[in-house]
Design an enzyme around this catalytic site. Structure first.
Site, PDB file in Angstrom:
ATOM      1  N   ASP A 251       3.739  -0.007  -6.086  1.00  0.00           N
ATOM      2  CA  ASP A 251       2.697  -0.689  -5.305  1.00  0.00           C
ATOM      3  C   ASP A 251       3.358  -1.802  -4.508  1.00  0.00           C
ATOM      4  O   ASP A 251       4.543  -1.721  -4.199  1.00  0.00           O
ATOM      5  CB  ASP A 251       1.592  -1.205  -6.226  1.00  0.00           C
ATOM      6  CG  ASP A 251       0.235  -1.286  -5.543  1.00  0.00           C
ATOM      7  OD1 ASP A 251       0.201  -1.465  -4.311  1.00  0.00           O
ATOM      8  OD2 ASP A 251      -0.800  -1.191  -6.223  1.00  0.00           O
ATOM      9  N   ASP A 252       2.620  -2.863  -4.185  1.00  0.00           N
ATOM     10  CA  ASP A 252       3.148  -3.926  -3.345  1.00  0.00           C
ATOM     11  C   ASP A 252       4.390  -4.560  -3.966  1.00  0.00           C
ATOM     12  O   ASP A 252       4.414  -4.856  -5.164  1.00  0.00           O
ATOM     13  CB  ASP A 252       2.093  -5.008  -3.135  1.00  0.00           C
ATOM     14  CG  ASP A 252       0.827  -4.478  -2.477  1.00  0.00           C
ATOM     15  OD1 ASP A 252       0.938  -3.543  -1.665  1.00  0.00           O
ATOM     16  OD2 ASP A 252      -0.257  -4.999  -2.795  1.00  0.00           O
TER      17      ASP A 252
END
Length: 468
Positions: A251-252
């Protein structure tokens, strides 16, 4: 004559670029304090019965060692040394004035038994667990209300063994929100450096309600398909420095947050004065740098430079929605290189997950004064999806010296957005076509007054009869 004036204009703009300085360069935020100090008291985890065989559970050993070292907190602090070995443990608490030091061949392993990760109350700025109503599992390494905490070593490893948590999440068999690998709350003077973090069950490093946090020279890895394994998430925290990190997760890589809807608005603890520099990494489902979507307490004064993202979904993203409230302002991102990124810059105003039905749908975020400068990209699918909220235009968005090799026929898609640009390729969308020079320096964040003075001075030298 027209082409001559165009040339002078171009020279003025380039002179502007060459003189611009990063306002926080050399900022003391990124200077480590305490790293060079020798703690006067030191113990090794084996002195408390720990066994580094990767099988024996050492939670009590960590807890007892730290309880013992607490007596030295007012005597110059203490150091807990973790030697070579595989040290299986459940969640344990840190204390103030502590250095947790891992040998280069030391691996702290998170237990794969959820009972070894106690359930704690939800964060007040979220009102519930981020994934499920109610509480949340406590992080593997945890601390609250602390001062002067250092987690470091000779590039040792902290491995959350998160695969079991990812499977529970996918099968929807969890009763509480998954734990982070490291979470420090309400703490100040935090340094995390020279370590490798692997396979976090959820977000990896989560400073929340913290001040004066440094994360340096860390590697964070998780499989590209692992759910929500963010790298570093400063949350309602200020004076944060993140530099010289490599992150590859599901993810981020970095996500700046400040609370969720009405709970974040009520708690009112913003994230501000955050420095990110010399960051490298990639992901499959997230972004390189994200702001939000939980940003209801506000985010401001974020400075990012010397960034390299490759083979990723999104380069830079701002995530918000109706009902979030809060603000994102005074953001400056420069010297970014993107290779093989689907979307270079993304403003997504449709992250519409809410904690409960009590949020105010009329609470709109304020998004303003965001500057992107010196961005280059190769093999980019979309240059920008810049979408504000109808009736709530994002304003003073500035793009300077952006060159992207885009593979699609519609490089920009903009709506409900206002701003300015100079030297952008491919051609920018209509709402951002107005030039930054000469009228809009002051509308673009971190374009100092002396730059306008320099431009005027250069113009007068070129055209002595020009009027100010």
């Amino acid at each position: 004559m027209k082409s001559f004036f165009s040339l002078v204009y171009l020279l003025l703009v380039l002179a502007f670029f060459s003189h611009i300085t990063w306002a926080v360069k050399g900022n003391s935020l990124c200077k480590q304090t305490g790293m060079g100090e020798i703690r006067p008291h030191s113990v090794t985890i084996t002195e408390f019965g720990a066994v580094g065989d990767g099988v024996t559970l050492n939670t009590k050993a960590f807890q007892n060692a730290i309880f013992y070292l607490n007596s030295f907190a007012d005597k110059g602090g203490a150091k807990l040394f973790v030697p070579a070995g595989r040290w299986l443990t459940g969640s344990f608490d840190l204390i103030s004035h502590l250095t947790l030091w891992l040998d280069k061949d030391a691996i702290i392993l998170g237990s794969m038994n959820s009972d070894d990760w106690p359930v704690v109350d939800p964060l007040p700025s979220y009102g519930r667990g981020r994934e499920l109503p109610g509480g949340r599992h406590r992080s593997l390494i945890y601390g609250r209300n602390l001062t002067d905490v250092i987690i470091t070593g000779d590039n040792g490893t902290i491995d959350g063994q998160g695969s079991v948590w990812w499977n529970w999440f996918r099968s929807k068999t969890l009763n509480y929100t998954r734990p982070h690998l490291v979470e420090l709350m309400n703490s100040t003077g935090v340094v995390i450096s020279n370590l490798t973090f692997l396979n976090s069950p959820f977000w990896t490093i989560h400073p929340v309600y913290c001040s004066h946090v440094i994360v340096q020279d860390v590697t964070i890895l998780a499989p590209l398909d692992s759910p929500n394994t963010d790298g570093i998430d400063p949350d309602s925290s200020d004076d944060v420095c993140i530099e010289d990190c490599y992150i590859s997760t599901g993810d981020d890589l970095i996500s700046i947050k400040s609370g969720w809807d009405e709970y974040g608005i009520s708690f009112a603890r913003p994230s501000r004065n955050i420095i990110i520099r010399r960051l490298t990494g990639h992901n499959q489902n997230g972004s390189g740098i994200a702001i939000g979507s939980e940003m209801s307490g506000g985010v401001s004064e974020v400075y990012a430079e010397n960034i390299y993202f490759f083979n990723s979904s999104t380069g830079i993203i701002l995530k918000t929605a109706r009902g979030r409230g809060g603000y994102v302002r005074n953001i400056y991102i420069s010297n970014v290189t993107l290779v093989g990124v689907d979307t270079a810059i993304f403003f997504n105003s449709n992250f519409s997950q809410h904690p409960d039905e009590f949020y105010d749908p009329n609470s709109l975020p304020v998004i303003e004064r965001i500057t992107f400068k010196d961005v280059i990209g190769d093999n980019i699918k979309v240059a920008g999806l810049l979408k504000g909220i109808e009736g709530d235009s994002f304003r003073h968005i500035c793009l300077l010296n952006i060159t992207l090799d885009v593979t699609t026929k519609s490089p920009w898609n903009c709506s409900n957005i206002q701003g300015y640009s100079s030297l952008v390729s491919p051609e920018i969308c209509e709402p951002l076509k107005e030039s930054i020079y000469p009228k809009h320096y002051s509308d673009c964040y971190l374009l100092p007054n002396h730059l306008r003075s320099s431009a005027r001075h250069l113009a007068k030298e070129t055209f002595p009869d020009i009027r100010s």
